[in-house]
Design an enzyme around this catalytic site. Structure first.
Site, PDB file in Angstrom:
ATOM      1  N   ASN A 113       0.795  -1.223   0.000  1.00  0.00           N
ATOM      2  CA  ASN A 113       0.000   0.000   0.000  1.00  0.00           C
ATOM      3  C   ASN A 113       0.832   1.279   0.000  1.00  0.00           C
ATOM      4  O   ASN A 113       0.540   2.215  -0.745  1.00  0.00           O
ATOM      5  CB  ASN A 113      -0.940   0.006   1.211  1.00  0.00           C
ATOM      6  CG  ASN A 113      -2.348  -0.428   0.809  1.00  0.00           C
ATOM      7  OD1 ASN A 113      -2.810  -0.097  -0.280  1.00  0.00           O
ATOM      8  ND2 ASN A 113      -3.009  -1.165   1.678  1.00  0.00           N
ATOM      9  N   ASP A 143      -0.392 -10.747   2.685  1.00  0.00           N
ATOM     10  CA  ASP A 143      -1.680 -10.624   3.376  1.00  0.00           C
ATOM     11  C   ASP A 143      -2.892 -10.716   2.451  1.00  0.00           C
ATOM     12  O   ASP A 143      -4.006 -10.926   2.905  1.00  0.00           O
ATOM     13  CB  ASP A 143      -1.741  -9.308   4.145  1.00  0.00           C
ATOM     14  CG  ASP A 143      -0.828  -9.313   5.352  1.00  0.00           C
ATOM     15  OD1 ASP A 143      -0.715 -10.370   5.990  1.00  0.00           O
ATOM     16  OD2 ASP A 143      -0.223  -8.264   5.640  1.00  0.00           O
ATOM     17  N   GLY A 188      -1.535 -12.067   9.944  1.00  0.00           N
ATOM     18  CA  GLY A 188      -2.757 -11.439   9.438  1.00  0.00           C
ATOM     19  C   GLY A 188      -3.402 -10.618  10.530  1.00  0.00           C
ATOM     20  O   GLY A 188      -4.172 -11.110  11.324  1.00  0.00           O
ATOM     21  N   ARG A 189      -3.046  -9.343  10.577  1.00  0.00           N
ATOM     22  CA  ARG A 189      -3.518  -8.490  11.650  1.00  0.00           C
ATOM     23  C   ARG A 189      -4.987  -8.118  11.434  1.00  0.00           C
ATOM     24  O   ARG A 189      -5.775  -8.116  12.377  1.00  0.00           O
ATOM     25  CB  ARG A 189      -2.666  -7.220  11.683  1.00  0.00           C
ATOM     26  CG  ARG A 189      -2.521  -6.604  13.042  1.00  0.00           C
ATOM     27  CD  ARG A 189      -1.516  -5.480  12.979  1.00  0.00           C
ATOM     28  NE  ARG A 189      -0.163  -5.981  13.106  1.00  0.00           N
ATOM     29  CZ  ARG A 189       0.559  -5.866  14.230  1.00  0.00           C
ATOM     30  NH1 ARG A 189       0.053  -5.264  15.287  1.00  0.00           N
ATOM     31  NH2 ARG A 189       1.774  -6.326  14.280  1.00  0.00           N
ATOM     32  N   GLU A 244      -3.242 -14.051  14.059  1.00  0.00           N
ATOM     33  CA  GLU A 244      -2.627 -13.230  15.107  1.00  0.00           C
ATOM     34  C   GLU A 244      -3.521 -12.053  15.477  1.00  0.00           C
ATOM     35  O   GLU A 244      -3.416 -11.500  16.563  1.00  0.00           O
ATOM     36  CB  GLU A 244      -1.264 -12.694  14.634  1.00  0.00           C
ATOM     37  CG  GLU A 244      -1.366 -11.773  13.427  1.00  0.00           C
ATOM     38  CD  GLU A 244      -0.042 -11.092  13.044  1.00  0.00           C
ATOM     39  OE1 GLU A 244       0.872 -11.034  13.864  1.00  0.00           O
ATOM     40  OE2 GLU A 244       0.052 -10.616  11.895  1.00  0.00           O
ATOM     41  N   LEU A 296       8.858 -17.204   8.621  1.00  0.00           N
ATOM     42  CA  LEU A 296       9.101 -18.145   7.528  1.00  0.00           C
ATOM     43  C   LEU A 296       7.935 -18.182   6.546  1.00  0.00           C
ATOM     44  O   LEU A 296       8.115 -18.506   5.376  1.00  0.00           O
ATOM     45  CB  LEU A 296       9.389 -19.543   8.071  1.00  0.00           C
ATOM     46  CG  LEU A 296      10.763 -19.672   8.749  1.00  0.00           C
ATOM     47  CD1 LEU A 296      10.873 -20.976   9.505  1.00  0.00           C
ATOM     48  CD2 LEU A 296      11.874 -19.558   7.717  1.00  0.00           C
TER      49      LEU A 296
END
Lengths: 403, 403
Positions: A113, A143, A188-189, A244, A296
């Site tokens: 982005n 993501d 992946g927030r 996460e 990783l």
């Protein structure tokens, strides 16, 4: 015609160098003359830290093939956001003087982005000063949260690594005849695409994860414990995949916050997986462990997806094509024409319509119980992980390229 | 002749099923009739949880090839130690009644130290009661800490995965032009073999880890900080590999409570990597992260070593050969005949000479600064990670076998 320059920015993936290879290959087949590489993103242009990629390609016949499967960023990265174009900041002048010095006719920025924001601003500035240099963005992000494009380069490889590792962890978890819970925490927030990819581990030889929790729905600890308890009634070894970024109904992260902020002001998460591990131990008293798939998942070039690597390369070539056609301020995109057989059309979209919007997992691709994904998600994911690229090995270790 | 039975025990590796395949193949080429599998180690014999492997092989032509590259344990595992043979415990009677029922002439136990102890006791008990059933141990352990044998099946694959992942993490760590420290924590509580394998990541395209700390020497926090500081003076991104088992001069593990509580009020316990991460942040104020390679180092079948898989299979066959020759109470071993070209001789040793002794990394394979390994270590490691087995893929995911 003149020359082009390419740079890379943002966090690494295993496919971003395939896009660099694609841009280089596209230039070789174009009317452009030389291709330069800017070191550490746009900063290399500002600081005159520029290398001649054309001569590297000419001198090393293995370079492009090895570059395609080299993880991270050959040209290095930066985290740098350009100021507003009307800020009066001298950097714009510096950059365009550099473009003139190197007779640049097109600039390609491979990144996420922030990089697309840079492309947007540079093309707007060019329009303002009457420059006809083309600015084209080449997307990447593990993501998969960019809008407009069907998926992003880098995602398929991360998905393949995550799915394979999940399958291997499930085999590891099954060996004892005593009840156990294994929690796999995936990156992946805000978007659950990578965590959803664990569902691919369900094959003829593997149950896949029994429960999958994405950040797109509020996480309910009571319900989670009930879910685990219920599966433990049916089978001995339960495997759970969590993002996460899972949050409760109040929007609070399900993790022990360390109270510190990272360099960009994000709260440091110290592990949804670890937190759920303690929760299961407390509430169910069963043997439990948590596994963080960690860095990783974006770095494991040895388990990348051939589909992803080939698409990332093609998207790099496409960027050169559209620049030659006169397109600027755009990002290359992928449209899925059909799923079986899998077919992708490469296109482009104005960056202004893309930036600052995140693509989440659609609610109807999450099961009604909010602990798994639907067949639509599986159909979407499957074509993206097909094939393994031909990574070169010497003495048992991969052969990558470095500057 | 009669039948044989095989079981697996202890923690998983990616090569233990290759040894199972080897025992099965050895039986097929032998004078033995059927081969049975005991589920969950020796417990399957006690509880009559036994399957007919001969008929599975006969009915599935893909079985053996897929089994060879399936991680963990096809037959399941157990953690069960037999009581002393003079304990009067009825389990010995039960087991030998079962052996008679299935007309067993040889028992093969694929496992670590505890399994070898079981083989030792069963062979001693057999001698006591005048049974001529053969008991042969097939070693496995990712830790490589068994004596007598040059290395253990399972170690080479774990070493290859760790070295490859280390290289990929190093590429990931190098993208920014700002100083950073990355700490990779590797399994190995008492022996540093797996951590030493990170040294293989030093190739023409990669520096390898800058510092490596093994549990065989006392860890000094002050010296560690000096080591990191010194490397940071030479290069931007420092990568450190540490064993989970590093201890200080007093023998205390270098891992501690972080002082933070999770959402449930538990003190977060951290490993050596996390502890050193906080130490570096505190003392040097540089950007730092730690990565725990985790359970995947013993489960990642997709990145196993062909050398290891082939040797593990061969060692399984060898076990059947020596049982046919009348050997009992023994473990199959490997002797390195030469390093270049790499050549291994399969042999066996009396288990009584092996059990309860751990093979540590020799002090003279650790550098004088205690922060790296010597060329001897590299020469020892290199042949063990050569080649990738032909893992079968369907829809982008590995095809393994399950019961």
């Amino acid at each position: 015609m003149g020359n082009v320059i390419v740079a890379q920015s943002g966090g690494p993936t295993v496919a971003i160098n395939a896009s660099l290879a694609g841009v280089i290959e596209g230039t070789i087949g174009s009317n452009y003359d030389k291709i330069y590489g800017s070191i550490n993103g746009i900063l290399g242009i500002r600081d005159d830290n520029i290398i001649d990629l054309s001569s590297i390609v000419a001198s090393d016949p293995h370079f492009l093939k090895r570059l395609k499967t080299t993880p991270a960023m050959y040209l290095g990265s930066c985290r740098f956001k350009l100021p507003a174009i009307d800020s009066g900041d001298p950097i714009y002048n510096t950059l365009f003087e550099q473009f003139n010095k190197y007779q640049i006719e097109a600039f390609f920025y491979i990144g996420g982005n922030d990089s697309m924001d840079t492309v947007d601003k540079l093309s707007a500035y060019a329009a303002q000063i009457g420059s006809d240099i083309r600015f084209v963005g080449v997307p990447k992000t593990v993501d998969n949260d960019l809008c407009v494009t069907d998926h992003t380069p880098g995602f398929g490889s991360a998905a393949k690594y995550i799915a394979t590792s999940t399958m291997e962890v499930i085999f590891d978890a099954q060996i004892y005849d005593n009840p156990s819970v294994t929690i796999i925490e995936v990156m992946g927030r805000d978007a659950g695409w990578l965590t959803a990819a664990t569902s691919l581990a369900k094959t003829e030889c593997c149950d896949g994860p029994d429960l999958i929790y994405l950040p797109e729905v509020a996480f309910d600890k009571e319900k989670f414990i009930q879910d685990v308890k219920s599966i433990l009634g049916e089978k001995t070894n339960v495997v759970v995949a969590v993002s996460e970024g899972i949050r409760d109904a109040q929007g609070e992260y399900i993790s022990a916050s360390t109270g510190t902020l990272d360099n960009f002001g994000h709260a440091q998460l110290s592990g949804a997986g670890k937190t759920l591990e303690y929760l299961v131990k407390d509430k169910l008293g069963v043997k439990v462990r948590s596994i963080e798939v960690n860095v990783l998942q974006r770095a494991a070039a040895h388990m990348s997806s051939l589909t992803d690597i080939n698409e990332s390369e093609a998207i790099g070539k496409k960027a050169v094509d559209i620049a030659e056609e006169g397109v600027t301020g755009a990002m290359v995109t992928m449209e899925r024409i059909s799923n079986a057989p899998y077919e992708i059309k490469f296109d482009y979209a104005k960056i202004h319509d893309i930036a600052n919007e995140a693509k989440e997992v659609p609610q109807d691709w999450i099961n009604p119980e909010h602990n798994g994904v639907t067949k639509d998600m599986l159909m979407y994911l499957r074509p993206l992980v097909i094939g393994l690229p031909d990574v070169e090995y010497r003495d048992g270790l991969p052969v990558f390229v470095t500057r």
